[in-house]
Design a protein around this motif. Structure first.
Motif, mmCIF file in Angstrom:
data_model
loop_
_atom_site.group_PDB
_atom_site.id
_atom_site.type_symbol
_atom_site.label_atom_id
_atom_site.label_comp_id
_atom_site.label_asym_id
_atom_site.label_seq_id
_atom_site.Cartn_x
_atom_site.Cartn_y
_atom_site.Cartn_z
ATOM 1 N N SER A 47 -48.362 93.414 61.235
ATOM 2 C CA SER A 47 -47.484 94.081 59.907
ATOM 3 C C SER A 47 -46.122 94.266 60.958
ATOM 4 C CB SER A 47 -48.560 95.186 59.523
ATOM 5 O OG SER A 47 -49.104 95.201 58.636
ATOM 6 N N THR A 49 -41.947 95.992 60.210
ATOM 7 C CA THR A 49 -41.399 96.995 59.716
ATOM 8 C C THR A 49 -40.036 96.370 60.274
ATOM 9 O OG1 THR A 49 -42.186 98.626 60.441
ATOM 10 C CG2 THR A 49 -42.687 98.504 58.837
ATOM 11 N N ASP A 53 -35.458 96.776 53.931
ATOM 12 C CA ASP A 53 -37.124 96.795 52.839
ATOM 13 C C ASP A 53 -37.767 95.103 53.041
ATOM 14 O OD1 ASP A 53 -36.779 98.809 51.520
ATOM 15 O OD2 ASP A 53 -35.913 98.465 50.727
ATOM 16 N N THR A 56 -40.095 93.802 55.868
ATOM 17 C CA THR A 56 -41.978 95.165 55.967
ATOM 18 C C THR A 56 -41.883 93.477 55.518
ATOM 19 O OG1 THR A 56 -40.936 96.983 55.971
ATOM 20 C CG2 THR A 56 -43.083 96.840 54.822
ATOM 21 N N ARG A 148 -42.594 97.445 64.932
ATOM 22 C CA ARG A 148 -41.369 97.728 64.104
ATOM 23 C C ARG A 148 -39.971 97.572 64.480
ATOM 24 N NH1 ARG A 148 -42.461 104.653 64.473
ATOM 25 N NH2 ARG A 148 -42.437 104.430 66.890
#
Length: 354
Positions: A47, A49, A53, A56, A148
């Motif tokens: 995942s 980020t 947006d 993501t 991230r």
């Protein structure tokens, strides 16, 4: 058929590369020694980020434990091996993947520090390519399977630069440029060593300072006393790079000579550098979550790359007769914080103030 790409070290940089390359349809395998991280990727993907947006996403990836690497002997050979480990792990990572390289396969260093010589000692200079990860490419593996980005992507700033060690433009470097364009903005450089040392100047003035003080990027550069230490570190690193004969390139929006003059007491240069560093703490230039990799390592109780960054600058300075007392002192302070002799706080660096 596409290239088989293996990324050794699925941390923040390696994982980020792997996710974007896989998303672009490349044949990618991640290899990492952290079991929980590998199992999380297998179970639910990686995942990502970022600061928008659009950044993501969760990407299914093939991930292997280090102990499963032998299985590659029964598969397609590795065309491109990207080393994204810590610098002190370069040798074993290269030794581990070397037997699985295709006859024309090569190894790419996408790491902090300058590791091409270590890689070449194992696979030969003809199989080494450099990839400089830019100053705006700041990523953090904060949980297993979770990465991230803490500085914005920018179409006008090259986040990646790739180059041959001999400086020539070759078909394979153009091919690598095309492949890695899926990750971020990229260019080919004919000045790999100058680019490498310029990035080392930045790491030398940021990573160890945050590790020793506990300050994130914005807090570090906004601190009046610490900022003076940072500028002095930059000046020493520039002086060593020039003595080594590298053609240094601008970094942090300034010419290398501005850092050199500022560290030597030039008032105008000091004002220019001071203003530039302060500007980097404003607005959306850098997230308040941004912490250099060495500060992240310190926080997580991992070994830092202080010997491969500030210690390396000091060692190279000694080779060419350039004094680097600030880098040498910072190296020892970070080691003391690592061992628990000191706690991470700004006051650790006050004795280094010029």
């Amino acid at each position: 058929m596409g290239k088989r790409i293996v990324i050794v070290g699925a941390g923040a940089v390696g994982g980020y590369f792997g996710a974007y390359l896989t998303r672009a349809g490349e044949d990618v395998i991640l290899i990492d020694p952290w079991p929980e991280h590998v199992e999380t990727i297998r179970r639910q993907g990686l995942s990502l980020t970022g600061m928008t947006d659009e950044e993501t996403m969760t990407v299914p990836l093939r991930a292997l434990h280090v102990t499963e690497l032998q299985g590659l002997s029964r598969e397609k050979a590795v065309d491109i091996a990207i080393i994204a480990t810590k610098s002190y792990d370069t040798a074993w990572a290269t030794l581990m993947i070397a037997p699985y390289l295709a006859p024309d396969g090569y190894v790419v260093s996408a790491q902090n520090g300058i590791n091409e010589e270590r890689i070449a000692a194992i696979v030969g200079w003809g199989r080494v390519v450099g990839c400089m990860v830019g100053n705006n490419f700041t990523v953090d593996l904060y949980e297993p399977g979770q990465i991230r980005r803490t500085m914005p992507r920018s179409p006008s700033v090259y986040s990646l630069q790739v180059g041959e060690v001999h400086g020539r433009i070759t078909p394979r470097i153009r091919e690598l440029e095309k492949i890695l364009a899926a990750v971020d903005t990229i260019s080919v450089t004919t000045n790999l060593w100058g680019v490498r040392w310029s990035k080392l100047c930045v790491n030398g003035m940021r990573n160890g300072v945050s590790a020793a003080t506990g300050l994130g990027g914005n807090a570090r550069d906004a601190h009046d006393q610490i900022r003076k230490v940072v500028i002095h570190l930059a000046g020493e690193a520039v002086r060593v790079g020039e003595a080594l004969g590298y053609e240094l390139e601008p970094f942090l929006r300034l010419e290398p000579n501005q850092f050199l003059r500022a560290s030597d007491g030039d008032a105008q240069a000091m004002a220019e550098v001071d203003a530039s560093l302060l500007a980097g703490t404003k607005g959306s230039v850098r997230s308040n979550l941004q912490r250099p990799s060495m500060a992240q390592d310190m926080e997580k109780g991992r070994k830092t790359e202080i010997d491969e960054i500030n210690g390396f600058i000091a060692a190279k300075g000694a080779e060419v007769g350039i004094s680097t007392p600030t880098h040498a002192a910072l190296t020892q302070i970070v080691k003391d914080v690592e061992r628990g002799v000191l706690s991470a706080k700004p006051e650790n660096l006050f004795p280094l103030l010029p």
